[in-house]
Design a protein around this motif. Structure first.
Motif, PDB file in Angstrom:
ATOM      1  N   ALA A 230       0.838  -1.193   0.000  1.00  0.00           N
ATOM      2  CA  ALA A 230       0.000   0.000   0.000  1.00  0.00           C
ATOM      3  C   ALA A 230       0.875   1.245   0.000  1.00  0.00           C
ATOM      4  CB  ALA A 230      -0.922   0.007   1.213  1.00  0.00           C
ATOM      5  N   TRP A 231       0.374   2.293  -0.665  1.00  0.00           N
ATOM      6  CA  TRP A 231       1.017   3.611  -0.681  1.00  0.00           C
ATOM      7  C   TRP A 231       0.001   4.616  -0.155  1.00  0.00           C
ATOM      8  CZ3 TRP A 231       1.551  -0.197  -4.138  1.00  0.00           C
ATOM      9  CH2 TRP A 231       2.834  -0.572  -4.531  1.00  0.00           C
ATOM     10  N   VAL A 232       0.368   5.359   0.885  1.00  0.00           N
ATOM     11  CA  VAL A 232      -0.559   6.288   1.536  1.00  0.00           C
ATOM     12  C   VAL A 232       0.072   7.675   1.577  1.00  0.00           C
ATOM     13  CG1 VAL A 232      -1.800   6.830   3.660  1.00  0.00           C
ATOM     14  CG2 VAL A 232      -1.562   4.436   2.927  1.00  0.00           C
ATOM     15  N   HIS A 233      -0.635   8.666   1.028  1.00  0.00           N
ATOM     16  CA  HIS A 233      -0.143  10.054   1.105  1.00  0.00           C
ATOM     17  C   HIS A 233      -0.921  10.803   2.176  1.00  0.00           C
ATOM     18  CE1 HIS A 233       1.797  13.738  -0.166  1.00  0.00           C
ATOM     19  NE2 HIS A 233       0.612  14.329   0.014  1.00  0.00           N
ATOM     20  N   GLN A 234      -0.152  11.600   2.973  1.00  0.00           N
ATOM     21  CA  GLN A 234      -0.784  12.343   4.051  1.00  0.00           C
ATOM     22  C   GLN A 234      -0.004  13.609   4.369  1.00  0.00           C
ATOM     23  OE1 GLN A 234      -0.836   9.517   7.324  1.00  0.00           O
ATOM     24  NE2 GLN A 234       0.805   8.480   6.248  1.00  0.00           N
ATOM     25  N   ASP A 235      -0.728  14.532   4.976  1.00  0.00           N
ATOM     26  CA  ASP A 235      -0.153  15.805   5.416  1.00  0.00           C
ATOM     27  C   ASP A 235      -0.269  15.896   6.930  1.00  0.00           C
ATOM     28  OD1 ASP A 235       0.363  16.964   2.762  1.00  0.00           O
ATOM     29  OD2 ASP A 235      -1.823  16.956   2.592  1.00  0.00           O
ATOM     30  N   TYR A 236       0.763  16.493   7.547  1.00  0.00           N
ATOM     31  CA  TYR A 236       0.790  16.722   8.990  1.00  0.00           C
ATOM     32  C   TYR A 236       0.950  18.217   9.235  1.00  0.00           C
ATOM     33  CZ  TYR A 236       2.360  11.814   8.698  1.00  0.00           C
ATOM     34  OH  TYR A 236       2.483  10.493   8.398  1.00  0.00           O
ATOM     35  N   PHE A 237       0.328  18.724  10.310  1.00  0.00           N
ATOM     36  CA  PHE A 237       0.515  20.140  10.643  1.00  0.00           C
ATOM     37  C   PHE A 237       0.076  20.390  12.083  1.00  0.00           C
ATOM     38  CE2 PHE A 237      -3.581  19.502   8.651  1.00  0.00           C
ATOM     39  CZ  PHE A 237      -4.477  20.251   9.368  1.00  0.00           C
ATOM     40  N   ARG A 238       0.684  21.423  12.675  1.00  0.00           N
ATOM     41  CA  ARG A 238       0.291  21.888  14.004  1.00  0.00           C
ATOM     42  C   ARG A 238      -0.407  23.232  13.862  1.00  0.00           C
ATOM     43  NH1 ARG A 238       2.030  20.336  18.843  1.00  0.00           N
ATOM     44  NH2 ARG A 238       2.462  22.429  19.617  1.00  0.00           N
ATOM     45  N   THR A 239      -1.439  23.438  14.678  1.00  0.00           N
ATOM     46  CA  THR A 239      -2.143  24.712  14.697  1.00  0.00           C
ATOM     47  C   THR A 239      -2.045  25.320  16.092  1.00  0.00           C
ATOM     48  OG1 THR A 239      -4.219  23.529  15.132  1.00  0.00           O
ATOM     49  CG2 THR A 239      -3.752  24.133  12.848  1.00  0.00           C
TER      50      THR A 239
ATOM     51  N   VAL B  69       4.994   3.855   2.307  1.00  0.00           N
ATOM     52  CA  VAL B  69       4.803   2.525   1.736  1.00  0.00           C
ATOM     53  C   VAL B  69       4.698   1.516   2.873  1.00  0.00           C
ATOM     54  CG1 VAL B  69       5.740   0.743   0.220  1.00  0.00           C
ATOM     55  CG2 VAL B  69       6.111   3.165  -0.311  1.00  0.00           C
ATOM     56  N   GLY B  70       3.688   0.674   2.809  1.00  0.00           N
ATOM     57  CA  GLY B  70       3.495  -0.336   3.845  1.00  0.00           C
ATOM     58  C   GLY B  70       2.772  -1.542   3.287  1.00  0.00           C
ATOM     59  N   GLY B  71       2.273  -2.362   4.163  1.00  0.00           N
ATOM     60  CA  GLY B  71       1.570  -3.571   3.753  1.00  0.00           C
ATOM     61  C   GLY B  71       0.068  -3.419   3.848  1.00  0.00           C
ATOM     62  N   VAL B  72      -0.651  -4.409   3.303  1.00  0.00           N
ATOM     63  CA  VAL B  72      -2.100  -4.448   3.403  1.00  0.00           C
ATOM     64  C   VAL B  72      -2.549  -5.903   3.400  1.00  0.00           C
ATOM     65  CG1 VAL B  72      -2.304  -4.158   0.893  1.00  0.00           C
ATOM     66  CG2 VAL B  72      -4.288  -3.755   2.345  1.00  0.00           C
ATOM     67  N   VAL B  73      -3.501  -6.218   4.255  1.00  0.00           N
ATOM     68  CA  VAL B  73      -4.180  -7.512   4.247  1.00  0.00           C
ATOM     69  C   VAL B  73      -5.675  -7.234   4.313  1.00  0.00           C
ATOM     70  CG1 VAL B  73      -2.308  -8.848   5.283  1.00  0.00           C
ATOM     71  CG2 VAL B  73      -3.964  -7.711   6.762  1.00  0.00           C
ATOM     72  N   GLY B  74      -6.464  -8.108   3.692  1.00  0.00           N
ATOM     73  CA  GLY B  74      -7.894  -7.861   3.682  1.00  0.00           C
ATOM     74  C   GLY B  74      -8.685  -9.085   3.278  1.00  0.00           C
TER      75      GLY B  74
ATOM     76  N   PHE C 199      -6.842  -3.862   6.154  1.00  0.00           N
ATOM     77  CA  PHE C 199      -6.047  -3.335   7.254  1.00  0.00           C
ATOM     78  C   PHE C 199      -4.659  -3.019   6.737  1.00  0.00           C
ATOM     79  CE2 PHE C 199      -3.069  -4.129  10.838  1.00  0.00           C
ATOM     80  CZ  PHE C 199      -3.438  -3.044  11.618  1.00  0.00           C
ATOM     81  N   LEU C 200      -4.165  -1.795   7.032  1.00  0.00           N
ATOM     82  CA  LEU C 200      -2.882  -1.328   6.526  1.00  0.00           C
ATOM     83  C   LEU C 200      -1.946  -1.041   7.695  1.00  0.00           C
ATOM     84  CD1 LEU C 200      -5.220  -0.435   4.468  1.00  0.00           C
ATOM     85  CD2 LEU C 200      -3.503   1.116   3.519  1.00  0.00           C
ATOM     86  N   PRO C 201      -1.059  -1.977   8.060  1.00  0.00           N
ATOM     87  CA  PRO C 201      -0.051  -1.708   9.093  1.00  0.00           C
ATOM     88  C   PRO C 201       1.123  -0.948   8.463  1.00  0.00           C
ATOM     89  CG  PRO C 201       0.118  -3.980   8.370  1.00  0.00           C
ATOM     90  CD  PRO C 201      -1.001  -3.373   7.576  1.00  0.00           C
ATOM     91  N   LEU C 202       1.255   0.325   8.778  1.00  0.00           N
ATOM     92  CA  LEU C 202       2.222   1.190   8.091  1.00  0.00           C
ATOM     93  C   LEU C 202       3.484   1.458   8.901  1.00  0.00           C
ATOM     94  CD1 LEU C 202      -0.358   3.681   6.564  1.00  0.00           C
ATOM     95  CD2 LEU C 202       0.803   1.804   5.408  1.00  0.00           C
ATOM     96  N   GLY C 203       3.545   0.985  10.134  1.00  0.00           N
ATOM     97  CA  GLY C 203       4.771   1.101  10.909  1.00  0.00           C
ATOM     98  C   GLY C 203       5.073   2.512  11.375  1.00  0.00           C
ATOM     99  N   THR C 204       6.328   2.733  11.776  1.00  0.00           N
ATOM    100  CA  THR C 204       6.799   4.023  12.288  1.00  0.00           C
ATOM    101  C   THR C 204       7.848   4.587  11.354  1.00  0.00           C
ATOM    102  OG1 THR C 204       6.413   3.308  14.567  1.00  0.00           O
ATOM    103  CG2 THR C 204       7.856   5.219  14.249  1.00  0.00           C
ATOM    104  N   ARG C 205       7.756   5.890  11.093  1.00  0.00           N
ATOM    105  CA  ARG C 205       8.703   6.525  10.180  1.00  0.00           C
ATOM    106  C   ARG C 205       9.024   7.925  10.667  1.00  0.00           C
ATOM    107  NH1 ARG C 205       7.931   7.074   3.598  1.00  0.00           N
ATOM    108  NH2 ARG C 205       9.613   8.576   3.234  1.00  0.00           N
ATOM    109  N   ASP C 206      10.323   8.301  10.592  1.00  0.00           N
ATOM    110  CA  ASP C 206      10.739   9.672  10.917  1.00  0.00           C
ATOM    111  C   ASP C 206      10.401  10.603   9.763  1.00  0.00           C
ATOM    112  OD1 ASP C 206      11.712   8.773  13.291  1.00  0.00           O
ATOM    113  OD2 ASP C 206      13.826   8.831  12.710  1.00  0.00           O
TER     114      ASP C 206
END
Length: 260
Positions: free
Chosen positions: A149-158, A183-188, A207-214
């Motif tokens: 799986a490939w997941v795009h996301q944005d992070y921000f603080r307000t 990039v992570g895995g997917v099972v379904g 279910f997408l277990p994407l782990g931890t990334r800096d």
């Protein structure tokens, strides 16, 4: 005496012949061939659309500042499409599939050790490349799947204003931002039913277990996220996602096969 024996034998043969003539004639019939039954065939290309909802959990750790910011849940909708190919042998079906979904999964939390700001996550797209394996009962198919799986996301603080742990002004301003495609895995698993020879309805959960990334976050001038005012900082994000979608598909190729 000899003549008497010959006559007795002739009489016995005559009686046997008469008895055989009285028996009904025996007839021999060939067993009927097994009948052919029309069974749905899942083999072939398919294309379709899907839509539903998803969610998950994001946990932030401010590596540069040296504190755990806690976790927040993301929730929202997903909509997209899929394309794939199936092969069927007896009742077993295997296949490959590519899918892509626009997503609007959002969530936030206020860290206990940094209440001057709110941490926000926004998942905007989900792509999957998977293999499928299932068992078919004519027009019904139950399957499992797995892949990448490939997941795009944005992070921000307000900013929350002036709090006991510091000041972040003006309220609602965004001093720190980051983004990534992870990039992570997917099972379904899923269930599909061919309502016609070409139209297929289904439901699927993944279910997408994407782990931890800096991740590198950028801070605006005069604002700091742990590495000094205006300096980029490192925030580790741990993430798991799930989706549940309804599916509508169109299958190409021969719809049924004849089987004994």
């Amino acid at each position: 005496m000899k003549k008497f024996a010959i006559a007795l034998s002739a009489l016995a043969l005559g009686i046997s012949a008469a008895s055989a003539a009285d028996l009904p004639a025996r007839t021999y019939t060939k067993a009927p061939p097994p009948s052919l039954v029309a069974v749905y065939d899942w083999s072939g290309f398919y294309i379709g659309v899907n839509g539903g909802g998803g969610g998950g959990e994001n946990c932030w750790n401010f590596v540069s500042a040296g504190f755990d910011a806690g976790c927040h849940n993301v929730r929202g909708g997903v909509v997209g499409g899929q394309i794939g190919y199936n092969w069927q042998a007896s009742n077993f079906v295997v296949g490959v599939e590519l899918s892509g979904d626009w997503a609007n999964l959002r969530g936030s939390n206020v860290p206990v050790l940094a209440t001057s700001g709110t941490d926000n996550s926004h998942v905007s797209s989900i792509f999957m490349a998977t293999a499928r394996a299932g068992y078919a009962w004519d027009r019904a198919l139950l399957y499992v799947k797995g892949g990448a799986a490939w997941v795009h996301q944005d992070y921000f603080r307000t900013c929350n204003g002036i709090t006991a742990t510091g000041a972040c002004l003006p309220v609602g301003f965004t001093p720190t931002t980051g983004s990534e495609t992870r990039v992570g895995g997917v099972v379904g698993a899923g269930f599909e039913y061919a309502v016609t020879n070409n139209v297929i309805l289904g439901i699927e959960g993944d279910f997408l277990p994407l782990g931890t990334r800096d991740n590198t976050f950028n801070a605006r001038p005069t604002y700091s996220c742990g590495a000094g005012p205006g300096q980029p900082c490192t925030i580790a994000v741990k993430e798991n996602l799930w989706t549940v979608t309804g599916r509508l598909g169109w299958k190409f190729g021969g719809p049924v096969v004849a089987r004994y």
